[in-house]
Design an enzyme around this catalytic site. Structure first.
Site, PDB file in Angstrom:
ATOM      1  N   GLU A  61       0.819  -1.193   0.033  1.00 16.30           N
ATOM      2  CA  GLU A  61       0.061   0.107  -0.091  1.00 16.30           C
ATOM      3  C   GLU A  61       0.925   1.230  -0.013  1.00 16.30           C
ATOM      4  O   GLU A  61       1.746   1.331   0.670  1.00 16.30           O
ATOM      5  CB  GLU A  61      -0.852   0.002   1.413  1.00 16.30           C
ATOM      6  CG  GLU A  61      -1.788  -1.114   1.157  1.00 16.30           C
ATOM      7  CD  GLU A  61      -2.669  -1.184   2.646  1.00 16.30           C
ATOM      8  OE1 GLU A  61      -3.577  -1.965   2.825  1.00 16.30           O
ATOM      9  OE2 GLU A  61      -2.439  -0.383   3.342  1.00 16.30           O
TER      10      GLU A  61
ATOM     11  N   CYS B  99       4.739  -7.584   7.951  1.00 14.67           N
ATOM     12  CA  CYS B  99       5.378  -7.041   8.922  1.00 14.67           C
ATOM     13  C   CYS B  99       5.680  -7.998   9.974  1.00 14.67           C
ATOM     14  O   CYS B  99       4.620  -8.774  10.429  1.00 14.67           O
ATOM     15  CB  CYS B  99       4.936  -5.727   9.724  1.00 14.67           C
ATOM     16  SG  CYS B  99       6.029  -5.386  10.777  1.00 14.67           S
TER      17      CYS B  99
ATOM     18  N   CYS C 240       2.928   8.446   1.861  1.00 12.82           N
ATOM     19  CA  CYS C 240       3.145   7.117   3.033  1.00 12.82           C
ATOM     20  C   CYS C 240       3.756   5.890   2.159  1.00 12.82           C
ATOM     21  O   CYS C 240       2.720   5.293   1.579  1.00 12.82           O
ATOM     22  CB  CYS C 240       1.973   7.117   3.843  1.00 12.82           C
ATOM     23  SG  CYS C 240       2.416   5.883   5.154  1.00 12.82           S
TER      24      CYS C 240
ATOM     25  N   CYS D 107       2.378  -5.783  15.919  1.00 14.62           N
ATOM     26  CA  CYS D 107       1.826  -4.659  16.696  1.00 14.62           C
ATOM     27  C   CYS D 107       0.126  -4.980  16.719  1.00 14.62           C
ATOM     28  O   CYS D 107      -0.464  -5.224  15.570  1.00 14.62           O
ATOM     29  CB  CYS D 107       1.964  -3.372  16.333  1.00 14.62           C
ATOM     30  SG  CYS D 107       3.637  -2.868  16.536  1.00 14.62           S
TER      31      CYS D 107
ATOM     32  N   CYS E 243      -2.240   1.550   7.387  1.00 12.39           N
ATOM     33  CA  CYS E 243      -1.219   0.534   6.807  1.00 12.39           C
ATOM     34  C   CYS E 243      -1.756  -0.800   6.993  1.00 12.39           C
ATOM     35  O   CYS E 243      -2.153  -1.126   8.255  1.00 12.39           O
ATOM     36  CB  CYS E 243       0.038   0.812   7.309  1.00 12.39           C
ATOM     37  SG  CYS E 243       0.579   0.037   8.767  1.00 12.39           S
TER      38      CYS E 243
ATOM     39  N   CYS F  96      -2.434  -2.763  14.673  1.00  8.08           N
ATOM     40  CA  CYS F  96      -2.079  -2.549  13.287  1.00  8.08           C
ATOM     41  C   CYS F  96      -2.620  -3.729  12.332  1.00  8.08           C
ATOM     42  O   CYS F  96      -1.965  -5.018  12.427  1.00  8.08           O
ATOM     43  CB  CYS F  96      -0.643  -2.504  13.263  1.00  8.08           C
ATOM     44  SG  CYS F  96       0.116  -2.416  11.431  1.00  8.08           S
TER      45      CYS F  96
END
Length: 365
Positions: A95, A115, A108, A119, A352, A122
């Site tokens: 993205e 990832c 961004c 987290c 994100c 997220c």
């Protein structure tokens, strides 16, 4: 099996000069090629008529354009944010978000597919890690936004001289992925983005955001890179942070703050500490005072960010009143500057990983 074609966006100008030497091409043409890539934003070798035919033919044999195809996109209702899902080789997607503010345009961009940091609030962290992006895939996102800004419909919300298209001047590596987990590729890409004869982004207008990868912060300090650093804090005690940010178990809060102190001492630069406001969880006056005590004496600014809700996390965004109270405590009791980040693209899942998650789940885009 033939060697894969070089992605032109993977190469710095010195690397292009070296490649021209290997191909027995006159390196005098590198400057013109660079202009085509980053100033004129050409999309094919045919769009480079001022390069000799021999140069274009050799480039076509040895290299490729790393342009990223749009597989989905959304515009926010206020017209200030556009979110792209960009396809990569192998079928993955990342993205990129174009955000327009008064007087500036920010991209961004992502640094990884997924990832590994996990987290809990997220969408990308909930997705898990797939792979690092290459430098060219990172640069390609910035080029995608720069090309989009050439379209009149996107330029209308930007302040710029009549008849002059707005330029991309700010990049934040706050999209999918942890930039300091992909350190070498990210810094290589930043070198390309900063080239004064290309997109010419000023170092202070490039922000690298980390969830707290301590070795990466220390390496940034050692290398004295003149970038802006943002650290995702979200909690001011080790116990609370480990709940929200699992990587805090590997790099505890004490180690993170020691690395941040080292960074500021060696570079003389302040750090932006990001705090996602989650109602009732970390937005109370007690939390504000804990942040103030933690950051007291450091060159710091706190960025307060209302939570972007995701299906995988039950929390809700902190309220405006709580954010204002948080700000007041930081300013009045600790002399700490802070901002409440403008919410951009909430109606298009601009946090994100959200659009990629919806796409993979088969939701309409």
């Amino acid at each position: 099996m033939p060697a894969p074609l070089l992605n032109l966006y993977d190469l710095t100008r010195p690397q292009l000069i070296a490649a021209f030497g290997r191909w027995e091409l006159n390196p005098v043409h590198v400057g013109r090629l660079w202009n085509y890539l980053y100033l004129e934003l050409a999309d094919s070798f045919a769009a480079m008529p001022e390069l000799p035919a021999r140069v274009r033919e050799r480039l076509a044999r040895e290299t490729r354009f790393g342009l990223l195809a749009t597989t989905a996109e959304r515009d926010s209702s206020d017209g200030f944010t556009r979110k792209y899902l960009l396809g990569l080789e192998g079928g993955a997607a990342v993205e990129t978000v174009l955000m327009r503010f008064n007087g500036r345009v920010t991209a961004c961009i992502s640094s990884q597919v997924g990832c590994a940091m996990g987290c809990v609030f997220c969408a990308t962290g909930q997705m898990g890690y797939t792979r690092h992006l290459t430098p060219g895939e990172i640069v390609g996102q910035a080029v995608h936004v720069a090309r989009a800004l050439r379209k009149p419909a996107l330029a209308k919300h930007c302040r710029h001289a009549p008849g002059v298209a707005p330029r991309l001047r700010n990049v934040v590596l706050m999209g999918m992925g942890e930039p300091l987990h992909n350190y070498d590729a990210v810094m290589h890409a930043i070198d390309i983005l900063r080239d004064p004869n290309g997109l010419a982004l000023a170092a202070e207008r490039i922000t690298v955001s980390t969830v707290g990868v301590v070795p990466g912060i220390l390496r940034l300090a050692e290398e004295q890179r003149p970038l802006s650093l943002a650290v995702s804090l979200h909690a001011a005690t080790q116990a609370e942070r480990a709940v929200l940010v699992p990587v805090a178990k590997k790099w505890p809060l004490d180690a993170l703050m020691a690395a941040c102190r080292t960074y500021s001492e060696r570079t003389g630069r302040r750090i932006f500490y990001e705090w996602t406001l989650i109602e009732g969880a970390n937005d109370t006056p007690e939390h504000a005072r804990a942040v103030g005590r933690l950051l007291q004496g450091l060159p710091a600014q706190v960025n307060l960010i209302p939570l972007n809700p995701t299906p995988g996390f039950a929390g809700t965004p902190g309220r405006t009143e709580a954010a204002k109270r948080f700000q007041s405590i930081l300013a009045e009791e600790f002399s700490l500057p802070s901002t409440v980040r403008q919410r951009r693209g909430i109606d298009i899942a601009a946090g994100c990983g959200q659009l990629a998650t919806e796409k993979s789940a088969g939701s309409p885009v």
